[in-house]
Design a protein around this motif. Structure first.
Motif, PDB file in Angstrom:
ATOM      1  N   ALA A  61      60.501  84.712  -3.533  1.00 50.02           N
ATOM      2  CA  ALA A  61      60.579  85.461  -2.277  1.00 50.02           C
ATOM      3  C   ALA A  61      62.013  85.889  -2.002  1.00 50.02           C
ATOM      4  O   ALA A  61      62.274  87.007  -1.533  1.00 50.02           O
ATOM      5  N   THR A  62      62.971  85.021  -2.304  1.00 45.99           N
ATOM      6  CA  THR A  62      64.378  85.367  -2.068  1.00 45.99           C
ATOM      7  C   THR A  62      64.786  86.560  -2.932  1.00 45.99           C
ATOM      8  O   THR A  62      65.424  87.500  -2.432  1.00 45.99           O
ATOM      9  N   SER A  63      64.424  86.513  -4.206  1.00 52.51           N
ATOM     10  CA  SER A  63      64.785  87.638  -5.081  1.00 52.51           C
ATOM     11  C   SER A  63      64.064  88.909  -4.639  1.00 52.51           C
ATOM     12  O   SER A  63      64.625  90.000  -4.671  1.00 52.51           O
ATOM     13  N   TYR A  64      62.817  88.727  -4.231  1.00 48.79           N
ATOM     14  CA  TYR A  64      62.037  89.899  -3.835  1.00 48.79           C
ATOM     15  C   TYR A  64      62.643  90.542  -2.593  1.00 48.79           C
ATOM     16  O   TYR A  64      62.681  91.769  -2.457  1.00 48.79           O
ATOM     17  N   GLU A  81      64.264 100.402   9.955  1.00 44.93           N
ATOM     18  CA  GLU A  81      63.417  99.919   8.874  1.00 44.93           C
ATOM     19  C   GLU A  81      64.085  98.752   8.153  1.00 44.93           C
ATOM     20  O   GLU A  81      63.464  97.725   7.870  1.00 44.93           O
ATOM     21  N   LEU A  82      65.410  98.932   7.895  1.00 48.41           N
ATOM     22  CA  LEU A  82      66.179  97.878   7.219  1.00 48.41           C
ATOM     23  C   LEU A  82      66.150  96.584   8.035  1.00 48.41           C
ATOM     24  O   LEU A  82      65.911  95.491   7.506  1.00 48.41           O
ATOM     25  N   ALA A  83      66.388  96.738   9.350  1.00 50.57           N
ATOM     26  CA  ALA A  83      66.403  95.558  10.230  1.00 50.57           C
ATOM     27  C   ALA A  83      65.049  94.866  10.196  1.00 50.57           C
ATOM     28  O   ALA A  83      64.967  93.628  10.176  1.00 50.57           O
ATOM     29  N   GLY A  84      63.973  95.663  10.151  1.00 46.95           N
ATOM     30  CA  GLY A  84      62.622  95.087  10.075  1.00 46.95           C
ATOM     31  C   GLY A  84      62.460  94.236   8.824  1.00 46.95           C
ATOM     32  O   GLY A  84      61.985  93.091   8.879  1.00 46.95           O
ATOM     33  N   ILE A  85      62.916  94.805   7.689  1.00 49.53           N
ATOM     34  CA  ILE A  85      62.810  94.051   6.430  1.00 49.53           C
ATOM     35  C   ILE A  85      63.572  92.739   6.518  1.00 49.53           C
ATOM     36  O   ILE A  85      63.054  91.656   6.185  1.00 49.53           O
ATOM     37  N   VAL A  86      64.820  92.840   7.016  1.00 47.92           N
ATOM     38  CA  VAL A  86      65.671  91.641   7.104  1.00 47.92           C
ATOM     39  C   VAL A  86      64.994  90.573   7.950  1.00 47.92           C
ATOM     40  O   VAL A  86      64.893  89.403   7.541  1.00 47.92           O
ATOM     41  N   LEU A  87      64.509  90.964   9.119  1.00 49.72           N
ATOM     42  CA  LEU A  87      63.922  89.969  10.027  1.00 49.72           C
ATOM     43  C   LEU A  87      62.653  89.349   9.434  1.00 49.72           C
ATOM     44  O   LEU A  87      62.484  88.131   9.482  1.00 49.72           O
ATOM     45  N   CYS A  88      61.777  90.190   8.902  1.00 51.49           N
ATOM     46  CA  CYS A  88      60.536  89.661   8.320  1.00 51.49           C
ATOM     47  C   CYS A  88      60.827  88.596   7.274  1.00 51.49           C
ATOM     48  O   CYS A  88      60.296  87.486   7.312  1.00 51.49           O
ATOM     49  N   PHE A  89      61.685  88.981   6.330  1.00 50.10           N
ATOM     50  CA  PHE A  89      61.947  88.051   5.232  1.00 50.10           C
ATOM     51  C   PHE A  89      62.663  86.789   5.692  1.00 50.10           C
ATOM     52  O   PHE A  89      62.290  85.686   5.303  1.00 50.10           O
ATOM     53  N   THR A  90      63.726  86.989   6.499  1.00 55.61           N
ATOM     54  CA  THR A  90      64.484  85.784   6.872  1.00 55.61           C
ATOM     55  C   THR A  90      63.612  84.826   7.667  1.00 55.61           C
ATOM     56  O   THR A  90      63.621  83.622   7.411  1.00 55.61           O
ATOM     57  N   VAL A  94      62.768  81.107   6.472  1.00 57.32           N
ATOM     58  CA  VAL A  94      63.173  79.948   7.288  1.00 57.32           C
ATOM     59  C   VAL A  94      61.979  79.033   7.524  1.00 57.32           C
ATOM     60  O   VAL A  94      62.085  77.811   7.396  1.00 57.32           O
ATOM     61  N   LEU A  95      60.831  79.620   7.840  1.00 54.82           N
ATOM     62  CA  LEU A  95      59.650  78.794   8.088  1.00 54.82           C
ATOM     63  C   LEU A  95      59.301  77.981   6.830  1.00 54.82           C
ATOM     64  O   LEU A  95      59.015  76.790   6.896  1.00 54.82           O
ATOM     65  N   LEU A  96      59.373  78.672   5.705  1.00 52.68           N
ATOM     66  CA  LEU A  96      59.090  78.005   4.442  1.00 52.68           C
ATOM     67  C   LEU A  96      60.062  76.847   4.216  1.00 52.68           C
ATOM     68  O   LEU A  96      59.688  75.754   3.798  1.00 52.68           O
ATOM     69  N   ASP A  97      61.321  77.131   4.552  1.00 57.00           N
ATOM     70  CA  ASP A  97      62.378  76.141   4.354  1.00 57.00           C
ATOM     71  C   ASP A  97      62.140  74.907   5.221  1.00 57.00           C
ATOM     72  O   ASP A  97      62.303  73.769   4.771  1.00 57.00           O
ATOM     73  N   ILE A  98      61.751  75.155   6.467  1.00 59.07           N
ATOM     74  CA  ILE A  98      61.512  74.026   7.380  1.00 59.07           C
ATOM     75  C   ILE A  98      60.341  73.188   6.877  1.00 59.07           C
ATOM     76  O   ILE A  98      60.406  71.954   6.852  1.00 59.07           O
ATOM     77  N   LEU A  99      59.296  73.859   6.444  1.00 56.76           N
ATOM     78  CA  LEU A  99      58.139  73.145   5.917  1.00 56.76           C
ATOM     79  C   LEU A  99      58.547  72.295   4.719  1.00 56.76           C
ATOM     80  O   LEU A  99      58.180  71.121   4.597  1.00 56.76           O
ATOM     81  N   VAL A 309      67.962  93.959 -10.045  1.00 57.84           N
ATOM     82  CA  VAL A 309      68.448  92.678  -9.506  1.00 57.84           C
ATOM     83  C   VAL A 309      67.353  91.617  -9.600  1.00 57.84           C
ATOM     84  O   VAL A 309      67.590  90.480 -10.000  1.00 57.84           O
ATOM     85  N   PHE A 310      66.122  92.030  -9.255  1.00 53.85           N
ATOM     86  CA  PHE A 310      64.990  91.103  -9.256  1.00 53.85           C
ATOM     87  C   PHE A 310      64.761  90.518 -10.657  1.00 53.85           C
ATOM     88  O   PHE A 310      64.676  89.305 -10.839  1.00 53.85           O
ATOM     89  N   TYR A 311      64.691  91.423 -11.639  1.00 56.99           N
ATOM     90  CA  TYR A 311      64.403  90.942 -12.993  1.00 56.99           C
ATOM     91  C   TYR A 311      65.565  90.145 -13.582  1.00 56.99           C
ATOM     92  O   TYR A 311      65.366  89.200 -14.334  1.00 56.99           O
ATOM     93  N   PHE A 312      66.778  90.552 -13.217  1.00 62.15           N
ATOM     94  CA  PHE A 312      67.921  89.791 -13.726  1.00 62.15           C
ATOM     95  C   PHE A 312      67.863  88.347 -13.222  1.00 62.15           C
ATOM     96  O   PHE A 312      68.155  87.398 -13.947  1.00 62.15           O
ATOM     97  N   GLY A 313      67.441  88.226 -11.943  1.00 60.68           N
ATOM     98  CA  GLY A 313      67.247  86.891 -11.383  1.00 60.68           C
ATOM     99  C   GLY A 313      66.167  86.127 -12.142  1.00 60.68           C
ATOM    100  O   GLY A 313      66.309  84.929 -12.417  1.00 60.68           O
ATOM    101  N   LEU A 314      65.071  86.825 -12.518  1.00 60.88           N
ATOM    102  CA  LEU A 314      63.973  86.173 -13.238  1.00 60.88           C
ATOM    103  C   LEU A 314      64.458  85.545 -14.545  1.00 60.88           C
ATOM    104  O   LEU A 314      64.056  84.436 -14.897  1.00 60.88           O
TER     105      LEU A 314
END
Lengths: 620, 613
Positions: A61-64, A81-90, A94-99, A309-314
């Motif tokens: 998810a982070t790479s994506y 649109e950019l702000a929407g992407i940032v907020l959705c992902f972060t 964060v929720l995933l991280d807390i869990l 960037v995504f594939y390089f991370g993979l």
């Protein structure tokens, strides 16, 4: 009184221990450990699986996220649109991280709990739940040594096997998902990455393998160094070291061993350095390949910058997962081997009866030894050779003989600690195996030569055999009075509630050798079993304390069957019968007067000791 | 001890063991911390150039951008390789130097213990101090090792911060250069503000968790000590049902362990959740700033990677710095015993007078009104002892347990100095003699003697090399010859299994004989035997007695025994009772006094050996 199934498992065990081949499969051992964990706390089995989705989804998810953001920027998306992407992902991340953090704390809170429980369990087994004889057998000692050392190492295989299993699963699923993503893009690149990671893993194995291969050359020295370092912590030794001026010599020895071990460490770390250089070069190749392939497809327009960037991370993650598979497989295999020691430990066959036994004799006890032979495990010679002996109800027997004649072995057989190699021991007409062994022990009051203080309050130390007795405290005091130690105990600040062992409790007390000897005598008196056994109970006592015991001996042994072992021939006077044990055989038997009249070996030994006392006219 | 000095003082001592270690390690840390910045920077550049290449792809100039990307990729790969190699090479050097440092440190610790005054060795507080140091380091890994890790961590953070601040400044100046705009400035302020808040919040939770750590640490110490104290032997555990009590206590302990850990980690979770949320806000701000500027074309596309990466590292470094500082502070408590131990002074007066090397062994000892009280004891262990000892004399010391016999010997050997009175040798107070030389006058076998698990020869000679002929002669003399013949490696045979698995086990009697041989090997003018035949059977005992005179030769001998029969060999018997000498004389003289203590002791034993008939 063994049950049918008991005999069967014993037979199986016998076969297994005889063959000495690989007894357990690796998977079987891991499953065995997991079953134990499940029974203790089912959470652990859940933990194995729970780590998997987090370990896979979180980095993906982070790479994506980066990919989506870069792509949006690339196509000139609006700020909203950019702000929407940032907020959705972060927010999602964060929720995933807390869990994940939440589950992790649940996991960590349980760390070492199984280890503690297993150690308790193993100690209970070792000290009371299995035949004493087993604990002196060489093969068992080896098993116990490895199992207990592993349990106490802070990395108990019986507990932490779940972590490696979990790591293995993560890596496996990771390779599956990430690999299929990269493989779909470019199978060749995927192959290169796998190949390079394999090579790099085997490069890192170089140093440990070198270490394993040469371990035998320096492991002994390392043990020796450990011993030398430990010496200074042992204050008893430091007295002699000081008196005999051994410090400079020991200092030099420590330095020598340290230097020798450092030489080996240098050799090992050189392999580590070379492997690390190789790994650096390999990662150069891997990243170079990734750049070429990815930039190539980018320039051909087959992917966006975000994809790049995504594939390089993979690529990096796949290398990590492959390593994870190999490392965890190696670890699991080691775990399985260590778990085998625990399995052996828990299933070591017993000969004694731990189930229902026949009723204990009430009142006086008669002990009969019929042609009893005993040979210690691994010994070349029999320690006892065909002992025939009947100790009548209430008889008081003295056992004399030189060091190594077999006196202590004989009483350990009577106590039920050892099983005769040949012949049988009958107690009131029944063999010891017919009694439940713990019930049988309850008949025995014994003072052994080896005295080990335990950090109990003194009262519990004396009365541990039966704490629930009605007048327990009063009787404990009486017993201590008889043993001549009450005066000392009473003078302590907390009396008999003082803990033994000052090193463990700050307000505890360390008793001297003579005082401890009196205390264990008090313990035997308190227990009041039908069989009283005293093995050298006066070695550390002064003449007057020794004499006090002699004077009471008749009263102490009233209504009991008793055995007294001593180097001091004075003690034999109070016994009904004296046995002289030589070289594992009974050579003389009778009362003091009879044996003196016989003028044999006993008379000779007595004379040796008495000669110094006889001179002059001491006795008035 | 001044508090703020503790870490610094320990560090200086630690650094002193190997001055090469820290410089090398610091250099390695610089390289290690440089690596992530380098990678962030390179990938940002590559991404930027690639996306520019994409933009111009439609046009006819992909070549130039392609060349630049190629150069960047090669630079990134080569740079990474270089950093990796430097790190690896430094890593090996660091590993080796650390080993040297730790070896010297542990040798110094061992040496310190061995060179302590005897009364310090016996002192319960000193023992406790040493025990604490070991417990701290083995169970809780606090102490000098924790200090080293803390210092290195702190240095890493500072390096990190230096890199990060430089690059962060670049971002701020880029924002400012783009002109004053309300939204990005607000975001910037929000970013900084929440970074600071989360740092403070984290610091606060650190303190809370240090408290939990402390409780867990204390609990684990207790757990460890108890498990040591609650070990029985297989015989008593079974016969006296001790294991039932032990298992019960252990189970209680295990449950408490579980409760404590659940409590600590539950609390940790409570503190972590807000932190995860708090620390996410600056990141969101950073993303938004970069997005804003990128979408307007002020920042290149790659800066998303770069700046957010920097920010993560800055907050990470600051947080680590704080936690390192609090860890170091926390650790100080555990360094105190370490420093105290090394600061323990040796207070015994060492003396300077050379002991005359007399071939005639003519030494005379005199106790003049000597009293002694153990530190912390209520009563005196010895009261007004007066006794003189002439060369070649055989003195027996008898008395009940606890009557002061062993204390008397310890004073004579100067393991302790008298509280009152003085001991004189050849007319000088024994304190005046050189301590080591004075100790060398005595060969003592104490009741609680210990043999080292080293080769037999070392044990007898108490040195690295030994005189084989002499050692073997003594072995024969003390009656160990038969067993010695069976020993595979003769004097090279290690004793027991602790040092060498091929060692041989000894019975109590055999060990006692070796201890006796060790005492004789020194050929000291005084030989002192404390219960030398306690573990021997009658025949072995008689053997030693019969050889006693020839064994001792022209030495002055002092002999403590509960077996009074052995005292007859002595010229003089001193009877101790409750810290005093109540009788002195020959066996016959003392026995004549029928109200005396000696008569009572003698009779307690002798009555059984004399025929009543």
């Amino acid at each position: 009184m063994r049950t049918k199934s008991g005999t069967k498992t014993e037979a199986i065990n016998k076969v297994r221990f005889k063959t000495g081949k690989r007894k357990y499969s690796r998977i079987g051992s891991i499953l065995w450990a997991l079953r134990k964990l499940w029974r203790l706390d089912p959470h652990f089995i859940f933990f194995i699986f729970f780590a998997v989705p987090f370990a896979i989804v979180f980095p993906l998810a982070t790479s994506y996220f980066s990919k989506v953001l870069l792509d949006a920027l690339g196509r000139g998306a609006s700020f909203a649109e950019l702000a929407g992407i940032v907020l959705c992902f972060t927010v999602g991340l964060v929720l995933l991280d807390i869990l994940r953090a939440f589950m992790n704390t649940r996991c960590t809170a349980r760390n070492y709990y199984p280890t503690c429980v297993y150690i308790t369990e193993m100690m209970a087994l070792l000290y009371a739940g299995m035949d004493y004889e087993n604990t002196e057998k060489q093969d068992f000692q080896k098993i116990a040594h490895y199992a207990i050392r592993n349990a106490g190492s802070g990395d108990c295989s019986l507990e932490f096997v779940w972590r490696d299993l979990s790591g293995f699963l993560v890596a496996l699923v990771g390779i599956g998902t990430y690999g299929s993503l990269l493989g779909a893009l470019d199978p060749l690149l995927f192959t290169v990455v796998l190949l390079v990671s394999f090579l790099s893993y085997f490069a890192t194995r170089w140093q440990p393998r070198y270490y394993e291969k040469h371990k035998h050359e320096f492991e002994k020295e390392s043990r020796k160094l450990g011993y030398l370092k430990g010496l200074s912590g042992d204050f008893a030794v430091s007295k002699d070291i000081k008196l005999y001026g051994m410090e400079p010599w020991l200092d030099v020895m420590v330095e020598d061993y340290q230097g020798y071990l450092r030489m080996w460490e240098k050799k090992c770390s050189l392999r580590g350095l070379l492997a690390s250089i190789l790994a650096g070069l390999l990662s150069f190749v891997q990243n170079g390949a990734a750049y070429i392939v990815l930039i190539g497809s980018l320039l051909q327009g087959r992917m966006t910058v975000g994809d790049f960037v995504f594939y390089f991370g993979l690529v990096g993650s796949i290398a990590g997962f492959l390593r994870g598979i190999l490392v965890n497989m190696a670890k699991l295999s080691t775990r399985a081997e260590q778990i085998n020691y625990y399995r052996d430990f828990y299933s070591y066959p017993n000969k004694r009866n731990y189930g229902k036994g026949c009723t204990l004799p009430r009142g006086k006890v008669k002990i009969e030894l019929r042609d009893v032979w005993y040979r210690y495990d691994g010994a070349q010679e029999d320690t006892l050779k065909g002992i025939n002996l009947t100790i009548e109800e209430g008889e008081s027997l003295a056992l004399v003989g030189q060091n190594g004649a077999g006196k202590t072995t004989l009483i350990k057989l009577i106590c039920g600690f050892y099983q005769p190699t040949r012949g049988e021991i009958l107690v009131n007409g029944r063999t010891i195996e017919e009694y439940n062994i713990n019930e049988y022990y309850s008949m025995i009051s014994a003072v052994f030569q080896e005295i080990k203080p335990v950090a109990f309050p003194i009262f519990e130390f004396v009365a541990s055999s039966d704490l629930t007795r009605e007048n327990a405290r009063e009787e404990a005091i009486q017993a201590m009075k008889k043993a001549g130690i009450w005066e000392k105990i009473e003078s302590l600040e907390h009396g008999m509630d003082t803990h033994l062992m000052k090193g463990i409790y700050d307000d505890g007390v360390d008793l001297s050798g003579g005082e401890m000897q009196k205390l264990v005598l008090a313990r035997a008196i308190y227990k009041d079993g039908g069989i009283l056994i005293l093995d050298e109970p006066t070695a550390a006592l002064d003449p007057i304390a020794e004499n006090n015991l002699y004077l009471q001996y008749r009263a102490l042994t009233r209504d009991k069957t008793s055995i007294y072992i001593s180097h001091r021939f004075a003690s034999t006077r109070f016994c009904d019968r004296i046995l002289l044990l030589e070289n594992g055989c009974i050579t003389e038997s009778g009362t003091h007067d009879e044996l003196m009249a016989r003028n044999g070996r006993y008379a000779y030994l007595f004379g040796v000791q008495a000669q110094y006392y006889k001179e002059g006219e001491a006795y008035a | 001890m001044r508090k703020e000095n503790i870490t610094w003082r320990s560090l200086k001592r630690y650094h002193g063991y190997n001055k090469k270690y820290f410089p090398l390690r610091f250099l390695q840390i610089v390289f290690q911390n440089f690596s992530p910045y380098f990678n962030l920077w390179m990938s940002a550049e590559i991404v930027t150039h690639l996306s520019q290449g994409m933009l111009f792809q439609g046009e006819a100039t992909p070549g130039k951008s392609g060349d630049q990307v190629f150069v960047l990729v090669v630079a990134a790969l080569a740079g990474n390789l270089l950093i990796h190699l430097m790190d690896a090479a430094l890593g090996r050097a660091v590993e080796i130097e650390l080993k040297v440092l730790e070896d010297r440190e542990s040798a110094a610790f061992t040496h310190k213990t061995l060179s302590l005054d005897y009364d310090k060795l016996e002192n319960a507080d000193v023992r406790m101090l040493r025990r604490r140091i070991e417990e701290n380091s083995y169970i809780n890994s606090y102490g000098v090792k924790a200090m080293r890790i803390g210092i290195e961590g702190m240095f890493g953070c500072l390096i990190n911060l230096a890199f990060a601040v430089a690059l962060f400044a670049e971002m701020v100046s880029a924002v400012l250069k783009a002109g004053f705009q309300v939204v990005p400035i607000l975001l910037l302020i929000g970013m900084v503000a929440f970074t600071v808040i989360s740092i403070f919040y984290n610091h606060f939770t650190q303190m809370k968790s240090a408290e939990a750590d402390y409780r867990i640490g204390e609990f684990m110490l207790q757990e460890n000590r108890l498990s040591e104290g609650l070990t029985s032997n297989g015989l008593d555990a079974r016969i006296y049902r001790q294991q039932e009590i032990i298992t019960k206590l252990d189970n209680k302990m295990n449950e408490e362990h579980f409760r404590l850990f659940s409590w600590a980690w539950g609390r940790a979770m409570l503190f972590t959740t807000p932190y995860i949320l708090l620390s996410e806000i600056p990141k969101i701000c950073a993303y938004l700033i970069v997005c804003l500027y990128c979408s307007k074309g002020f920042f290149p596309v790659g800066s998303v990677i770069k700046y957010v990466g920097y920010l993560n590292r800055v907050t990470g470094a600051v947080l680590d710095l704080f936690s390192n500082i609090s860890e170091l502070k926390n650790n100080e408590r555990f360094l105190v015993p370490y420093l105290e131990y090394f600061d323990l002074p040796n207070e015994m007066y060492q003396g300077s007078l050379a002991v005359e090397k007399r071939s005639d062994k003519k030494f005379e000892i005199e106790f003049k009104d000597v009293s002694f009280r153990y530190a912390g004891a209520r009563e005196e262990a010895l009261k007004h002892i007066n006794l003189s000892l002439k060369v070649g004399e055989r003195l027996a010391v008898v008395g009940r347990n606890g009557s002061g016999k062993t204390t008397f010997i310890k004073l004579l050997c100067r393991l302790y100095d008298p509280t009152e009175g003085e001991i004189r040798m050849n007319d000088f107070n024994i304190r005046k003699y050189d301590y080591r030389e004075y100790l060398d006058l005595f060969s003592v076998v104490f009741q609680d003697y210990t043999l080292l698990a080293l080769p037999l020869g070392n044990n007898i000679a108490c040195a690295r090399r030994w005189d084989t002929a002499k050692a073997e002669r003594l072995i024969e003399e003390v009656g160990f010859g038969k067993r010695y013949e069976e020993m595979p490696e003769k004097l090279e045979t290690p004793l027991y299994k602790k040092f060498d698995e091929d060692g041989v086990n000894l019975s109590g009697g055999e060990a006692q004989k070796i201890a006796l041989a060790r005492a004789l090997y020194r050929d000291a003018p005084f030989i002192i035997l404390d219960e030398p035949t306690a573990a021997l059977d009658p025949l072995a005992e008689a053997e030693i007695y019969s050889k006693f005179d020839s064994i001792v030769g022209d030495k002055t001998a002092i002999y403590i025994s509960h077996r009074l029969s052995s005292c007859q060999f002595c010229d003089k018997i001193a009877v101790f009772d409750q810290g005093q000498i109540v009788q002195v004389g020959t066996h016959e003289e003392l026995l004549a006094d029928k109200d005396g203590k000696y008569y009572e002791l003698w009779n307690a034993q002798a009555q059984y050996y004399v025929n009543r008939a």
